[in-house]
Design a protein around this motif. Structure first.
Motif, mmCIF file in Angstrom:
data_model
loop_
_atom_site.group_PDB
_atom_site.id
_atom_site.type_symbol
_atom_site.label_atom_id
_atom_site.label_comp_id
_atom_site.label_asym_id
_atom_site.label_seq_id
_atom_site.Cartn_x
_atom_site.Cartn_y
_atom_site.Cartn_z
ATOM 1 N N VAL A 108 -7.897 -3.703 -6.045
ATOM 2 C CA VAL A 108 -8.739 -3.628 -7.236
ATOM 3 C C VAL A 108 -8.811 -5.021 -7.845
ATOM 4 O O VAL A 108 -7.789 -5.696 -7.988
ATOM 5 N N ARG A 109 -10.007 -5.457 -8.219
ATOM 6 C CA ARG A 109 -10.189 -6.757 -8.865
ATOM 7 C C ARG A 109 -10.510 -6.514 -10.334
ATOM 8 O O ARG A 109 -11.559 -5.942 -10.655
ATOM 9 N N VAL A 110 -9.613 -6.940 -11.204
ATOM 10 C CA VAL A 110 -9.804 -6.787 -12.644
ATOM 11 C C VAL A 110 -10.476 -8.056 -13.163
ATOM 12 O O VAL A 110 -9.877 -9.138 -13.128
ATOM 13 N N ILE A 111 -11.699 -7.926 -13.632
ATOM 14 C CA ILE A 111 -12.454 -9.062 -14.150
ATOM 15 C C ILE A 111 -12.363 -8.992 -15.671
ATOM 16 O O ILE A 111 -13.008 -8.173 -16.316
ATOM 17 N N ALA A 112 -11.523 -9.863 -16.219
ATOM 18 C CA ALA A 112 -11.175 -9.814 -17.636
ATOM 19 C C ALA A 112 -11.907 -10.934 -18.375
ATOM 20 O O ALA A 112 -11.541 -12.106 -18.263
ATOM 21 N N ALA A 155 -13.688 -18.710 -6.549
ATOM 22 C CA ALA A 155 -12.517 -17.901 -6.896
ATOM 23 C C ALA A 155 -12.783 -16.424 -6.626
ATOM 24 O O ALA A 155 -11.933 -15.712 -6.065
ATOM 25 N N THR A 156 -13.959 -15.953 -6.999
ATOM 26 C CA THR A 156 -14.306 -14.543 -6.782
ATOM 27 C C THR A 156 -14.334 -14.219 -5.296
ATOM 28 O O THR A 156 -13.806 -13.184 -4.851
ATOM 29 N N ARG A 157 -14.928 -15.092 -4.517
ATOM 30 C CA ARG A 157 -15.017 -14.842 -3.068
ATOM 31 C C ARG A 157 -13.641 -14.860 -2.414
ATOM 32 O O ARG A 157 -13.357 -14.041 -1.525
ATOM 33 N N GLN A 158 -12.780 -15.772 -2.822
ATOM 34 C CA GLN A 158 -11.446 -15.833 -2.219
ATOM 35 C C GLN A 158 -10.575 -14.660 -2.645
ATOM 36 O O GLN A 158 -9.790 -14.133 -1.853
ATOM 37 N N LEU A 159 -10.709 -14.226 -3.882
ATOM 38 C CA LEU A 159 -9.955 -13.042 -4.319
ATOM 39 C C LEU A 159 -10.418 -11.792 -3.574
ATOM 40 O O LEU A 159 -9.629 -10.866 -3.354
ATOM 41 N N HIS A 160 -11.682 -11.762 -3.194
ATOM 42 C CA HIS A 160 -12.212 -10.604 -2.473
ATOM 43 C C HIS A 160 -11.477 -10.388 -1.159
ATOM 44 O O HIS A 160 -11.351 -9.246 -0.693
ATOM 45 N N LEU A 168 -8.731 -11.768 -12.689
ATOM 46 C CA LEU A 168 -9.524 -12.966 -12.897
ATOM 47 C C LEU A 168 -9.874 -13.057 -14.377
ATOM 48 O O LEU A 168 -10.611 -12.231 -14.900
ATOM 49 N N ARG A 169 -9.318 -14.070 -15.042
ATOM 50 C CA ARG A 169 -9.546 -14.236 -16.482
ATOM 51 C C ARG A 169 -10.689 -15.226 -16.711
ATOM 52 O O ARG A 169 -10.654 -16.368 -16.270
ATOM 53 N N LEU A 170 -11.714 -14.767 -17.444
ATOM 54 C CA LEU A 170 -12.872 -15.588 -17.761
ATOM 55 C C LEU A 170 -13.034 -15.705 -19.274
ATOM 56 O O LEU A 170 -12.545 -14.859 -20.029
#
Length: 337
Positions: A108-112, A155-160, A168-170
């Protein structure tokens, strides 16, 4: 580590949420396992949902349920991307993130979004100053805080590609980025943005990185060479890169948009203190923000995180080193005799 930039200029980078959404659309087009789980964050229904309606679900403002649904989908072979604000992801939904997602090592990718004080104008309910402490404490969770908006896509592609969960904190809005070409983001690898042998400034997050570069410019005007090191990945932490940046300097200044407890400063101190006897000054958000509405940068400055604060901390370390040097030489001479 790779040296990239020499100076900091106020050139705005891409909007972090837009940069992220573009990367997510690319991933969804290439990988049907991608599921976008929304919590009424706004924007995803007009971008992702229009292109991939069968891969989009709006759970509503129900963050705990959001994590549980994500865990269920991940257990069935999907790769859910969970979208909510940082404080809600790690406070309101902490138990479900811990047990359902991280406890089962699910992808699961949490996009915060709205990390740190980037939503300072919304008031204290939207401050995210404890989220990295929570995320770091969940040992199986990858934790990334891009300091340059141009890193977000990579970063998004590598976390995938990770087999387990990620955080991922934005921020909320575009912030200045260092000059030069887009950085070569490598998950788990620190970046040297400026070389220097006198003192090292370690930064995490967009504005802390900007303050570090501005401070290095100010110090250079007085003949002080400050290295600027970006730690965009807090887990897995680049231990070797951090230690290399600490060795041989008068000390280390850490700069972050987080409370001092449990954030990047603690992570850096844990590594440095285990192998090196290096003085540190840790700049983080102290006190109780929220007494008045302020911009992100003004709110940070009011609570101890600013360019001036970095410069002062670096000078303190250098002064301490100058005072200690005669004592160290004297001790060495005594041992020699």
């Amino acid at each position: 580590m790779t040296a990239v930039a020499e100076t900091a200029e106020a050139v705005l980078g891409p909007d972090p949420r837009t940069a992220y959404r573009e990367a997510l659309l690319e991933l969804a087009a290439a990988d049907p396992r991608v599921i976008c789980l929304d919590s009424d964050t706004g924007g995803l229904e007009d971008t992702f949902a229009e292109q991939f309606p069968d891969q989009y679900v709006n759970i509503g403002i129900a963050e705990a349920n959001l994590m549980t649904v994500a865990a269920g989908l991940a257990s069935r072979g999907f790769i859910p991307y969970v979208h909510t604000m940082a404080t809600f992801a790690t406070m309101r939904a902490a138990e479900f993130l811990k047990l359902d997602v991280v406890g089962n090592r699910l992808p699961v990718r949490v996009i915060a979004t709205h990390g740190g004080l980037s939503a300072a104008h919304f008031g204290t309910t939207h401050f995210a100053l404890e989220d990295l402490a929570v995320a770091r404490a969940l040992a199986e969770l990858a934790v990334v805080v891009p300091g340059d908006g141009r890193q977000i896509g990579a970063a998004t592609r590598q976390l995938h590609e990770l087999p387990g969960p990620a955080y991922l904190r934005l921020g909320r809005s575009a912030t200045p980025v260092p000059p030069g070409p887009a950085p070569d983001f490598r998950l788990g690898r620190a970046r040297v943005l400026r070389d220097g042998t006198d003192v090292t400034i370690v930064a995490t997050g967009p504005l802390p990185l900007l303050f570090a570069l501005e401070a290095a410019d100010d110090l250079a005007g007085d003949g002080i060479a400050a290295q600027v090191l970006e730690l965009h990945t807090l887990h897995p932490l680049d231990r070797d890169g951090l230690l290399a940046g600490c060795r041989g300097r008068a000390g280390v200044v850490t700069v972050e948009e987080h409370r001092p407890q449990g954030g990047m400063g603690d992570a850096a101190a844990e590594v440095a203190s285990a192998d090196l006897a290096v003085p540190m000054r840790r700049l983080a958000v102290r006190g109780t923000p929220g007494a008045r509405v302020a911009s992100q940068r003004d709110a940070l400055a009011a609570h101890g995180v600013s360019t001036a604060a970095v410069v002062d901390a670096a000078r303190q370390l250098l002064a301490h080193d100058q005072n200690e040097r005669p004592a160290r030489h004297g001790a060495a001479a005594t041992r020699t005799r």
